[in-house]
Design a protein around this motif. Structure first.
Motif, PDB file in Angstrom:
ATOM      1  N   VAL A  92       0.865  -1.171   0.000  1.00  0.00           N
ATOM      2  CA  VAL A  92       0.000   0.000   0.000  1.00  0.00           C
ATOM      3  C   VAL A  92       0.901   1.220   0.000  1.00  0.00           C
ATOM      4  CG1 VAL A  92      -1.693   1.266   1.335  1.00  0.00           C
ATOM      5  CG2 VAL A  92      -1.795  -1.236   1.237  1.00  0.00           C
ATOM      6  N   ARG A  95       1.913   6.848   2.652  1.00  0.00           N
ATOM      7  CA  ARG A  95       1.472   8.234   2.532  1.00  0.00           C
ATOM      8  C   ARG A  95       2.025   9.008   3.706  1.00  0.00           C
ATOM      9  NH1 ARG A  95      -4.336   8.433  -0.121  1.00  0.00           N
ATOM     10  NH2 ARG A  95      -3.945   6.860  -1.666  1.00  0.00           N
ATOM     11  N   GLN A 100      -2.165  14.277   6.346  1.00  0.00           N
ATOM     12  CA  GLN A 100      -3.570  13.913   6.189  1.00  0.00           C
ATOM     13  C   GLN A 100      -4.328  14.141   7.494  1.00  0.00           C
ATOM     14  OE1 GLN A 100      -4.189  10.001   4.460  1.00  0.00           O
ATOM     15  NE2 GLN A 100      -2.130  10.097   3.648  1.00  0.00           N
ATOM     16  N   GLN A 104      -8.874  10.671   8.111  1.00  0.00           N
ATOM     17  CA  GLN A 104      -8.454   9.988   6.878  1.00  0.00           C
ATOM     18  C   GLN A 104      -7.436   8.896   7.175  1.00  0.00           C
ATOM     19  OE1 GLN A 104      -6.752  11.956   3.471  1.00  0.00           O
ATOM     20  NE2 GLN A 104      -8.592  13.213   3.270  1.00  0.00           N
ATOM     21  N   VAL A 105      -6.508   9.219   8.091  1.00  0.00           N
ATOM     22  CA  VAL A 105      -5.473   8.235   8.455  1.00  0.00           C
ATOM     23  C   VAL A 105      -6.131   7.017   9.090  1.00  0.00           C
ATOM     24  CG1 VAL A 105      -3.465   7.817   9.942  1.00  0.00           C
ATOM     25  CG2 VAL A 105      -3.700  10.008   8.751  1.00  0.00           C
ATOM     26  N   SER A 107      -9.212   5.994   8.700  1.00  0.00           N
ATOM     27  CA  SER A 107     -10.004   5.264   7.716  1.00  0.00           C
ATOM     28  C   SER A 107      -9.090   4.433   6.806  1.00  0.00           C
ATOM     29  CB  SER A 107     -10.835   6.284   6.954  1.00  0.00           C
ATOM     30  OG  SER A 107     -10.999   5.915   5.649  1.00  0.00           O
ATOM     31  N   ARG A 108      -7.947   5.008   6.448  1.00  0.00           N
ATOM     32  CA  ARG A 108      -6.950   4.320   5.622  1.00  0.00           C
ATOM     33  C   ARG A 108      -6.443   3.073   6.360  1.00  0.00           C
ATOM     34  NH1 ARG A 108      -5.936   4.495   0.515  1.00  0.00           N
ATOM     35  NH2 ARG A 108      -4.630   2.670   0.440  1.00  0.00           N
ATOM     36  N   ASP A 109      -6.209   3.260   7.635  1.00  0.00           N
ATOM     37  CA  ASP A 109      -5.706   2.173   8.470  1.00  0.00           C
ATOM     38  C   ASP A 109      -6.738   1.036   8.551  1.00  0.00           C
ATOM     39  OD1 ASP A 109      -3.755   1.124  10.313  1.00  0.00           O
ATOM     40  OD2 ASP A 109      -5.275   1.461  11.865  1.00  0.00           O
ATOM     41  N   LEU A 111      -9.045   0.390   6.375  1.00  0.00           N
ATOM     42  CA  LEU A 111      -9.145  -0.222   5.051  1.00  0.00           C
ATOM     43  C   LEU A 111      -7.986  -1.211   4.823  1.00  0.00           C
ATOM     44  CD1 LEU A 111     -10.589  -0.343   2.311  1.00  0.00           C
ATOM     45  CD2 LEU A 111      -9.164   1.530   1.556  1.00  0.00           C
ATOM     46  N   ASP A 112      -6.798  -0.813   5.254  1.00  0.00           N
ATOM     47  CA  ASP A 112      -5.638  -1.710   5.113  1.00  0.00           C
ATOM     48  C   ASP A 112      -5.847  -2.989   5.918  1.00  0.00           C
ATOM     49  OD1 ASP A 112      -4.485   0.143   3.534  1.00  0.00           O
ATOM     50  OD2 ASP A 112      -3.010   0.846   5.003  1.00  0.00           O
TER      51      ASP A 112
ATOM     52  N   GLN B  18     -12.985   3.286  -1.464  1.00  0.00           N
ATOM     53  CA  GLN B  18     -11.548   3.442  -1.760  1.00  0.00           C
ATOM     54  C   GLN B  18     -11.339   3.900  -3.200  1.00  0.00           C
ATOM     55  OE1 GLN B  18      -9.258  -0.259  -1.789  1.00  0.00           O
ATOM     56  NE2 GLN B  18     -11.186  -1.359  -1.614  1.00  0.00           N
ATOM     57  N   PRO B  21      -5.138   4.681  -6.217  1.00  0.00           N
ATOM     58  CA  PRO B  21      -4.016   5.507  -5.798  1.00  0.00           C
ATOM     59  C   PRO B  21      -3.050   5.866  -6.920  1.00  0.00           C
ATOM     60  CG  PRO B  21      -3.644   3.250  -5.155  1.00  0.00           C
ATOM     61  CD  PRO B  21      -4.957   3.280  -5.864  1.00  0.00           C
TER      62      PRO B  21
END
Lengths: 178, 210
Positions: A92, A95, A100, A104-105, A107-109, A111-112, B18, B21
């Motif tokens: 991934v 970023r 950010q 957002q961080v 949510s990104r976490d 999702l990962d 999502q 990217p």
């Protein structure tokens, strides 16, 4: 259908479904290079299958069938070509977390973690859960997979539990870190 | 559809939200790349099939030519038998490829996996039975031809007075052993590929259906 019509139809199809194709490839590719290879293969097979698409099934069903068939068998063909490393988290793109917003961080976490948990499932379970995450009904999932609707329901119930457990365990590991 | 738990609903929203990217490529460029790959794919398949057919036809042609030039009826019949055997092998390969050719990718997943299993089983079967459909016909054709040549060659080369029954038997045994050894290696190699590559793949595909 003449070639210009086919080309136009293909481009419209990809435009409408690009995000879906991206998500499927993301769920199935282990390595950044695999991701692009898989995406190219999915696009190729969509192009090659489009002329025989007779509209008997919905476009969504048809697209998911092609993409998942390619993805499920692609990993088997590619295996051994690359090292079997759990590269998912590393692949991934990093970023700049500081740039950010916190939401957002987070949510990104999440999702990962979700994607890593999906990657840990058996291929057949992964296909089913991917379809449910794409908001398909049990009947649509049954049509894509060729399984019975009740079988899909029972199986997805079990998979969701597995997924929740994997996410919870991951959270525990993170919380335990100093 | 029954209501899902709120946590899964949240995952679904997160999943569908999502974004890509990496930068998009232009649609026209993407289409050109896809069409180009498709054309290359077709060419690869066409070239592979043509190469296989040409190789088979070349060998069959050589045998047919040998049959035409052969002195006497028995060598002609032997070489014609060898030609038929080569053509049988080529046809068998072609039929196997036609029967389990490219599978449609828009089949339901379970059906697609079953089709892949059938294809893998057919490939494994072809490798495991190489003795009966490949080696035996070729060996049979060559043997008939060679055996049919002996009565013509031996007197023509002036070997008849020097050949003893024991010498002929030893030469036959040696040739038989040599051909058997080569055949054994070919059979074992094919079996090894089926066992180490195709069987695990088939088992893995079968697990997908459970």
């Amino acid at each position: 259908m003449n070639p210009p019509d086919l080309e136009r139809r293909f481009l419209e199809l990809i435009e409408r479904n690009e995000a879906r194709i991206f998500r499927i490839c993301r769920a199935w590719a282990r390595h950044p290079a695999d991701f692009e290879d898989l995406r190219s293969e999915v696009l190729l097979q969509l192009w090659r299958s489009l002329s025989s698409f007779d509209g008997r099934s919905a476009e969504d069903t048809w697209l998911f069938r092609v993409a998942l068939n390619v993805a499920m068998l692609f990993r088997r063909r590619e295996r051994g070509r690359r090292e079997r490393l759990d590269l998912f988290r590393r692949r991934v793109p990093e970023r700049d977390a500081a740039s950010q917003p916190g939401e957002q961080v987070e949510s990104r976490d999440r999702l990962d973690r979700l994607t890593a948990a999906i990657a840990g499932l058996d291929p057949a379970d992964r296909a089913l859960v991917t379809l449910q995450l794409e908001d398909l009904s049990y009947a649509q999932i049954a049509e894509v997979t060729g399984l019975g609707e009740s079988h899909v329901g029972v199986r997805l119930h079990r998979i969701r539990k597995k997924l929740a457990q994997a996410m919870a365990e991951d959270e525990e590991v993170r919380d335990a870190r100093p | 559809m029954p209501a899902l738990d709120p946590e899964f609903d949240a995952w679904g929203s997160l999943w569908r939200g999502q974004s890509r990217p990496i930068p998009h490529e232009r649609s026209e460029e993407m289409l050109e790349k896809v069409k180009d790959r498709s054309r290359r794919f077709d060419r690869t398949i066409l070239w592979r099939d043509a190469r296989e057919a040409l190789a088979g036809l070349f060998v069959a042609g050589v045998w047919a030519w040998v049959s035409w030039l052969a002195p006497g009826w028995w060598p002609k019949i032997g070489a014609a038998a060898a030609t038929s055997c080569v053509l049988y092998v080529v046809t068998r390969l072609w039929r196997a490829r036609r029967r389990h050719g490219p599978v449609r990718e828009d089949l339901p997943l379970a059906e697609r996996v079953r089709a892949e299993i059938a294809k893998v089983e057919a490939q494994a079967d072809l490798l495991r039975t190489v003795r009966s459909w490949y080696m035996t016909p070729l060996a049979l054709g060559s043997t008939i031809w060679l055996a049919s040549l002996v009565p013509a060659i031996v007197p023509a080369m002036g070997l008849a007075p020097h050949l003893t029954a024991a010498g002929i038997a030893a030469a036959v045994c040696f040739s038989g052993l040599l051909f058997s050894a080569v055949g054994w290696v070919v059979v074992r190699l094919n079996d090894y590929v089926a066992r180490t590559q195709l069987d695990p793949y088939r088992e893995e595909l079968q697990r997908l259906l459970q």
